[in-house]
Design a protein around this motif. Structure first.
Motif, PDB file in Angstrom:
ATOM      1  N   MET A   1       0.927  -0.956  -0.166  1.00  0.00           N
ATOM      2  CA  MET A   1      -0.116   0.011   0.022  1.00  0.00           C
ATOM      3  C   MET A   1       0.817   1.201  -0.102  1.00  0.00           C
ATOM      4  O   MET A   1       1.746   1.324   0.641  1.00  0.00           O
ATOM      5  CB  MET A   1      -0.759  -0.115   1.231  1.00  0.00           C
ATOM      6  N   PHE A   2       0.400   2.190  -0.934  1.00  0.00           N
ATOM      7  CA  PHE A   2       1.147   3.552  -0.825  1.00  0.00           C
ATOM      8  C   PHE A   2       0.717   4.536   0.223  1.00  0.00           C
ATOM      9  O   PHE A   2      -0.540   4.806  -0.096  1.00  0.00           O
ATOM     10  CB  PHE A   2       1.273   3.957  -2.231  1.00  0.00           C
ATOM     11  N   SER A   3       1.140   4.906   1.091  1.00  0.00           N
ATOM     12  CA  SER A   3       0.633   6.178   2.020  1.00  0.00           C
ATOM     13  C   SER A   3       0.863   7.386   1.146  1.00  0.00           C
ATOM     14  O   SER A   3       1.816   7.386   0.502  1.00  0.00           O
ATOM     15  CB  SER A   3       1.449   5.955   3.310  1.00  0.00           C
ATOM     16  N   PRO A   4       0.388   8.556   1.644  1.00  0.00           N
ATOM     17  CA  PRO A   4       0.698   9.708   1.031  1.00  0.00           C
ATOM     18  C   PRO A   4       2.024  10.125   1.146  1.00  0.00           C
ATOM     19  O   PRO A   4       2.793  10.729   0.298  1.00  0.00           O
ATOM     20  CB  PRO A   4      -0.285  10.800   1.778  1.00  0.00           C
TER      21      PRO A   4
ATOM     22  N   ILE B   1      -7.764   3.779  -5.171  1.00  0.00           N
ATOM     23  CA  ILE B   1      -7.037   2.823  -6.011  1.00  0.00           C
ATOM     24  C   ILE B   1      -5.675   3.256  -6.127  1.00  0.00           C
ATOM     25  O   ILE B   1      -5.366   4.516  -6.567  1.00  0.00           O
ATOM     26  CB  ILE B   1      -7.985   2.730  -7.167  1.00  0.00           C
ATOM     27  N   GLU B   2      -4.795   2.451  -5.957  1.00  0.00           N
ATOM     28  CA  GLU B   2      -3.378   2.674  -6.192  1.00  0.00           C
ATOM     29  C   GLU B   2      -2.766   1.465  -7.097  1.00  0.00           C
ATOM     30  O   GLU B   2      -3.416   0.388  -6.734  1.00  0.00           O
ATOM     31  CB  GLU B   2      -2.531   2.720  -5.032  1.00  0.00           C
TER      32      GLU B   2
ATOM     33  N   GLY C   1      -9.735  -5.842  -6.939  1.00  0.00           N
ATOM     34  CA  GLY C   1      -8.911  -5.384  -5.559  1.00  0.00           C
ATOM     35  C   GLY C   1      -7.452  -5.660  -5.961  1.00  0.00           C
ATOM     36  O   GLY C   1      -6.785  -6.051  -6.988  1.00  0.00           O
ATOM     37  N   VAL C   2      -6.758  -5.749  -4.781  1.00  0.00           N
ATOM     38  CA  VAL C   2      -5.604  -5.886  -4.597  1.00  0.00           C
ATOM     39  C   VAL C   2      -4.812  -7.133  -5.140  1.00  0.00           C
ATOM     40  O   VAL C   2      -5.717  -8.076  -5.164  1.00  0.00           O
ATOM     41  CB  VAL C   2      -4.753  -5.598  -3.117  1.00  0.00           C
ATOM     42  N   GLY C   3      -3.774  -6.954  -6.296  1.00  0.00           N
ATOM     43  CA  GLY C   3      -3.251  -7.859  -6.735  1.00  0.00           C
ATOM     44  C   GLY C   3      -3.982  -8.272  -8.471  1.00  0.00           C
ATOM     45  O   GLY C   3      -3.484  -8.921  -8.992  1.00  0.00           O
TER      46      GLY C   3
ATOM     47  N   THR D   1      -0.398  -3.469 -11.822  1.00  0.00           N
ATOM     48  CA  THR D   1      -0.907  -4.203 -10.653  1.00  0.00           C
ATOM     49  C   THR D   1      -1.747  -3.331  -9.524  1.00  0.00           C
ATOM     50  O   THR D   1      -0.884  -2.544  -9.260  1.00  0.00           O
ATOM     51  CB  THR D   1      -0.003  -5.301 -10.295  1.00  0.00           C
ATOM     52  N   VAL D   2      -2.944  -3.266  -9.183  1.00  0.00           N
ATOM     53  CA  VAL D   2      -3.425  -2.848  -8.127  1.00  0.00           C
ATOM     54  C   VAL D   2      -2.773  -3.376  -6.872  1.00  0.00           C
ATOM     55  O   VAL D   2      -2.520  -4.470  -6.412  1.00  0.00           O
ATOM     56  CB  VAL D   2      -4.793  -3.015  -7.964  1.00  0.00           C
TER      57      VAL D   2
END
Length: 150
Positions: A1-4, A87-88, A59-61, A77-78
């Motif tokens: 996950m990417f935080s700000p 969504i990142e 979702g993720v992946g 890839t999410v």
């Protein structure tokens, strides 16, 4: 996950930033942005689903292959999927860009719509290429994002 904080510190000399306000609620916009097959016009690319997510379809992946013109295909890839809000994604295979990531933040508006804040960051190995890709991507996203949902 990417935080700000991580997003802001990620290497990406070129950044594309697009905002758009939809009249649709966040769940509708999130569903449209999350569905890989909807995104072809947004990026001017042919998109093929490679893999469903770990716990949900988008979702993720979940992974999509993008093919833009004569360029080699690449996979995105999410990495984060927070329903109706975030969504990142990142390039996970191939492509000519380096350090490529994207972040789509959805915020409900007072009138029941959705504000989208979309940032993409990347670099390229050839001088000047990132700037050209940035201009093309900004134009394509700005022109087509409104077609994903009302």
């Amino acid at each position: 996950m990417f935080s700000p904080d991580i997003i802001e510190s990620m290497p990406a000399p070129t950044r594309v930033h697009v905002t758009h306000t939809f009249t649709s609620p966040p769940d509708t916009v999130f569903a449209a942005l999350g569905e890989h097959e909807n995104l072809g016009p947004l990026f001017g690319a042919k998109i093929t689903r490679v893999r469903d997510g770990d716990t949900s379809r988008n979702g993720v992946g979940s992974t999509r292959a993008l093919k833009v013109g004569p360029l080699p295909a690449f996979d995105e890839t999410v990495t984060t999927s927070e329903p109706n809000s975030l969504i990142e994604y990142r390039i996970s295979k191939g492509g000519i860009l380096r350090g490529h990531w994207g972040k789509q933040v959805l915020t409900p508006t007072a009138d029941g719509g959705t504000a989208l804040d979309y940032t993409v960051g990347f670099d390229a190995p050839l001088p000047g290429l990132a700037a050209v890709v940035g201009k093309v991507l900004t134009s394509s996203i700005s022109k087509n994002v409104g077609t994903l949902a009302p």
